[in-house]
Design an enzyme around this catalytic site. Sequence first.
Site, mmCIF file in Angstrom:
data_model
loop_
_atom_site.group_PDB
_atom_site.id
_atom_site.type_symbol
_atom_site.label_atom_id
_atom_site.label_comp_id
_atom_site.label_asym_id
_atom_site.label_seq_id
_atom_site.Cartn_x
_atom_site.Cartn_y
_atom_site.Cartn_z
ATOM 1 C CB THR A 293 6.843 17.739 -35.027
ATOM 2 O OG1 THR A 293 7.635 17.364 -33.901
ATOM 3 C CG2 THR A 293 7.746 18.199 -36.151
ATOM 4 C CG HIS B 39 -6.364 -5.776 1.186
ATOM 5 N ND1 HIS B 39 -7.205 -5.049 2.006
ATOM 6 C CD2 HIS B 39 -5.100 -5.541 1.608
ATOM 7 C CE1 HIS B 39 -6.472 -4.403 2.903
ATOM 8 N NE2 HIS B 39 -5.191 -4.673 2.682
ATOM 9 C CG HIS C 184 -1.814 -1.180 1.309
ATOM 10 N ND1 HIS C 184 -2.694 -1.515 0.313
ATOM 11 C CD2 HIS C 184 -1.942 -2.136 2.272
ATOM 12 C CE1 HIS C 184 -3.343 -2.623 0.660
ATOM 13 N NE2 HIS C 184 -2.893 -3.018 1.837
ATOM 14 C CG ASP D 44 -4.236 -4.371 9.587
ATOM 15 O OD1 ASP D 44 -3.250 -5.134 9.609
ATOM 16 O OD2 ASP D 44 -4.562 -3.707 8.599
ATOM 17 N N GLY E 26 1.860 8.000 -32.993
ATOM 18 C CA GLY E 26 0.428 7.787 -33.146
ATOM 19 C C GLY E 26 -0.438 9.019 -33.066
ATOM 20 C CG ASP E 27 1.281 12.985 -32.366
ATOM 21 O OD1 ASP E 27 1.852 12.453 -33.337
ATOM 22 O OD2 ASP E 27 1.719 13.995 -31.793
ATOM 23 C CB CYS E 28 0.324 11.925 -37.600
ATOM 24 S SG CYS E 28 0.199 12.776 -39.192
#
Length: 599
Positions: free
Chosen positions: A466, A221, A57, A110, A421-423
């Site tokens: 770009t 859990h 955790h 616990d 993959g963004d073109c």
Amino acid sequence: MQGKHYFNTNDGLATLSLRGLIASNPSLSLIEKTRIVYNPNHDSAKVAIISGGGSGHEPHSAGTVGKGMLAAAVCGDVFASPSAKQVISGVRAAGSKEGTILVVTNYTGDMLHFGLAREVLNAGGGAPVECIVVADDCAVGRSKGGLVGRRGISGTPLTIKILGAASEAGLPFASVVSLGKAVVANLVSIGAGLDHVTLPGRKGDGGRLPFNVCELGLGIHNEPGFEKISPIPSPQDLVSRMLKVILAQDDEERAFVPFQPEDEVVLLVNNLGGVSPLEFAALVATVLEGLAKDWNIRPVRILQGTFMTSLNGLSFSVTLLNVTRTASLSSSQFTSAQVLEFVDANTEAIWPRTAPSHSLGRKFEDQVVEQDSHEVPFTLPPAGDVKFPAAVLEQRLRLACENLIAAEPKLTEWDTRMGDGDCGTTLETGAKATLKALDEGLASTGSLFTVVHKIVAITELAMGGTLGAIFGIYLAAFLSALRANAELADESTGHKELLSKAAFEALKNLRTHTPAKENDRTVMDVLIPFVSTYHTTKDFDQAVAVAHQAAEGTRMIQPKLGRATYVGGLDGGVLPPDPGAFGVFDILLGLSGKREDDL
């Protein structure tokens, strides 16, 4: 791949993890045998706050050891509670003469082990030991909770933060205990997950969820939630359901803490380990919007981050603390302002620093501001405007945009195979923004200057990466060239002389900003031959045909610039066309009045 792990066994993993954790904080010490991380410099005259539980955790609880939070953390194996002997060892390591508070999550193991340690220590006659039990999970309703009660989840780190700060401030044991009880009585939390987690070295899939299912109320859990939802709802819908669970007062099963619009509230949004920072921050914003819109709640403190994980859980949880009620239930010992001071107090443990500007009381809604237009003021050249028939101008622009939108799937596929993959989506975004401008009358006057000026602004605002920069530079240079050569305008010829010269000069300008040239497998493989042909022949259709041939020809070119150069292509396979180059062709094709189906 949630089921993959670097360590394929649990043996020694928790201890090794603790060794790594303390390495970045030399003020901490580790008792390896009992897996106790503690602060050897804790002031013995101050209350010791101790917590713990199963590993897996992190940063809870070992990561929250340090001045201003925990004096010690007691760590079990992965998802397994520590023993009472370990807890006693942690209390002794902390060494408080004022008293020790054990912050315990409400899980059977616990509760038993920390409870046993408390009894043994108190029977020994030393400084007092008290347990503060966190049971904030509203997924477990009253009926299902029965005698056990709710589970303890992400309200636990917030409880530790407040009590740790109170201890550091030198408050007496009884006051810190009173504050702790008031805090846990006013906490509500709910989680949601896209999948269950798998444990290192554990065979089986952990009851993995199908791809199109999310689970509301999923425990830390892998405990089942109370509702599986398919298909996965929108983030807004999911958050709306989550907030209803913790805030709806007409739900007899889960109305544990009342909230009024005037109450001061702390919001904690917790990443259980596997949600990307990008999506997680968007979820935080969605939670804030839902609180304000549906419940008229505007938190006075907003805590977001990774506080209590479930290994690499693809889940998040929302916790609310009613500070106003906390102050009212603390036997009048604390004001809301004091409780918030404890939330804000500095700590040496792993905890996101609360910005001092919280004290300004500035609302989240006021932080999101409208910005003035990015568009640079533009005036027509002395030679006047350059006009086209408005209907023709709009029709050609719409065709170019529609070509890009139709091509997006294949452009994205090609770019995914060769780059990032963004073109396709970048071009689609610009196309949609341009269509919106056309719907608002962009081309209604037939003004070429107006159209190009607006599209330059669209590339700046809507098109990143770009490709967006390349388009922006070229179009801005094209606009400058139009202005400089406006005297060449001749509507009777369709302004061929002006347009071809402006296109040529814009390309020269662009080439000062990029080293790309023909045969580099970029947009320049289409733009250069198109402009060269157009400048020489003044025939737009002929230049578009050359652009088509060039776009197809990029299949034969190995990448030399851009991400594709280090992605590695297709290992000798057949290359797709360069998506940016093909996108430029689709624009030019539309400006010529055609679609790909017309070829």
